[in-house]
Design an enzyme around this catalytic site. Sequence first.
Site, PDB file in Angstrom:
ATOM      1  N   ARG A 216      23.375 -24.520   8.444  1.00 14.99           N
ATOM      2  CA  ARG A 216      24.415 -24.130   9.397  1.00 14.99           C
ATOM      3  C   ARG A 216      25.705 -24.879   9.074  1.00 14.99           C
ATOM      4  NH1 ARG A 216      28.104 -26.205  12.489  1.00 14.99           N
ATOM      5  NH2 ARG A 216      26.615 -27.785  13.207  1.00 14.99           N
ATOM      6  N   ASP A 217      25.770 -26.177   9.357  1.00 14.58           N
ATOM      7  CA  ASP A 217      26.976 -26.941   9.021  1.00 14.58           C
ATOM      8  C   ASP A 217      27.212 -26.916   7.517  1.00 14.58           C
ATOM      9  OD1 ASP A 217      29.126 -28.829   9.023  1.00 14.58           O
ATOM     10  OD2 ASP A 217      28.286 -29.779  10.791  1.00 14.58           O
TER      11      ASP A 217
ATOM     12  N   TYR B   3      39.184 -31.720  12.763  1.00 12.33           N
ATOM     13  CA  TYR B   3      37.947 -30.942  12.706  1.00 12.33           C
ATOM     14  C   TYR B   3      37.557 -30.722  11.246  1.00 12.33           C
ATOM     15  CZ  TYR B   3      34.755 -27.322  14.561  1.00 12.33           C
ATOM     16  OH  TYR B   3      33.665 -26.582  14.936  1.00 12.33           O
TER      17      TYR B   3
ATOM     18  N   SER C 282      32.724 -34.374  15.097  1.00 10.23           N
ATOM     19  CA  SER C 282      33.162 -33.263  14.243  1.00 10.23           C
ATOM     20  C   SER C 282      34.224 -33.674  13.237  1.00 10.23           C
ATOM     21  CB  SER C 282      33.715 -32.124  15.105  1.00 10.23           C
ATOM     22  OG  SER C 282      32.888 -31.848  16.195  1.00 10.23           O
TER      23      SER C 282
ATOM     24  N   HIS D 245      29.637 -36.958  10.858  1.00  6.86           N
ATOM     25  CA  HIS D 245      30.263 -36.507   9.613  1.00  6.86           C
ATOM     26  C   HIS D 245      30.679 -37.739   8.826  1.00  6.86           C
ATOM     27  CE1 HIS D 245      30.544 -32.075   9.608  1.00  6.86           C
ATOM     28  NE2 HIS D 245      30.316 -32.236  10.898  1.00  6.86           N
TER      29      HIS D 245
ATOM     30  N   HIS E 195      25.376 -36.295  15.964  1.00  7.00           N
ATOM     31  CA  HIS E 195      25.786 -35.419  14.866  1.00  7.00           C
ATOM     32  C   HIS E 195      26.978 -36.092  14.195  1.00  7.00           C
ATOM     33  CE1 HIS E 195      26.520 -31.477  12.841  1.00  7.00           C
ATOM     34  NE2 HIS E 195      27.782 -31.885  12.889  1.00  7.00           N
TER      35      HIS E 195
ATOM     36  N   HIS F 228      29.616 -24.398   5.776  1.00 10.63           N
ATOM     37  CA  HIS F 228      31.061 -24.612   5.617  1.00 10.63           C
ATOM     38  C   HIS F 228      31.412 -25.005   4.186  1.00 10.63           C
ATOM     39  CE1 HIS F 228      32.243 -24.287   9.805  1.00 10.63           C
ATOM     40  NE2 HIS F 228      31.324 -25.149  10.176  1.00 10.63           N
TER      41      HIS F 228
END
Length: 343
Positions: free
Chosen positions: A15-16, A289, A169, A200, A198, A19
Amino acid sequence: MTQTKKIYISDVTLRDGSHAIRHQYSVEQARQIAQALDEARVDSIEVAHGDGLQGSSFNYGFGAHTDLEWIEAVASVVKHAKITTLLLPGIGTVHDLKAAYEAGVRVVRVATHCTEADVSRQHIEYARQLGMEAVGFLMMSHMTSPKALAEQAKLMESYGATCCYVVDSGGALGMNDVRDRFRAFKDILKPETQTGMHAHHNLSLGVANSIVAVEEGCDRVDASLAGMGAGAGNAPLEVFIAAAERLGWNHGTDLYKLMDAADDIVRPLQDRPVRVDRETLALGYAGVYSSFLRHSEAAAAKYGLKAVDILVELGKRRMVGGQEDMIVDVALDLLRQREAASL
């Protein structure tokens, strides 16, 4: 945290990670990645367009396949993990959620901006009616205070979410920022409500922040093979598991199978390396983002600008997920400023 507590390992490669390759996973690639993850015994595998159910669009970028095609491919091979998906209210609908459930999804993460949890109510309540597990997913968690974020999580809990996430995010949170947010969650949420992290990796803190979260009682950790995700990627799954192993934590996965899947299956798919570099570092530095990266690089190439300049300006304007259309506006503003300065 005790060594006996099992950490719930939530994989987001499908999913992520979408990108990182502009949502171009083939059905066969999705199937192969899911099978490898399932054999490594992760607890859940999230599947969707990078921007969630029905994210395929002019604004976010069109996927190589529909969400249901990816979900059905994953469902055909997964035997252990729960199939999960992401839904952003206003993009995905309850009808899309029902179709995903019928295709095999059993967990939905309902994602909103960190100050807009109230828009998640319909989708969380409907997920529970379907018999799904509903998770609250508060994006751009660095943009509000720990106390305010916890109050938003409390709203999601009141709608029926059984787990609420701190979602970095922009990859902009430091370790103390993470610690403060989980302590605020613990102060206000019911003891039975789980929490998740979550991360990054834009400031190279994806794994460190995930470790801090678990130290603060976090139940679930998102990660992806080879860090496959927006910006500099998510916390690399195999790295987090190796660190957890050294700490003596109970994660329940096969580290060597994850290492093999990361290097043999996922990393070769990256048309742009998922790493900390000039542009992805700018995301974390400016608090932008992470999925704005590829859009900003495209705008920079089109208008002869530096992607870093676009990203920093987006951060100054406090742009959030869903405002991808503003990236071109920012690029044009910078172009006009440059032309005016040269007169």
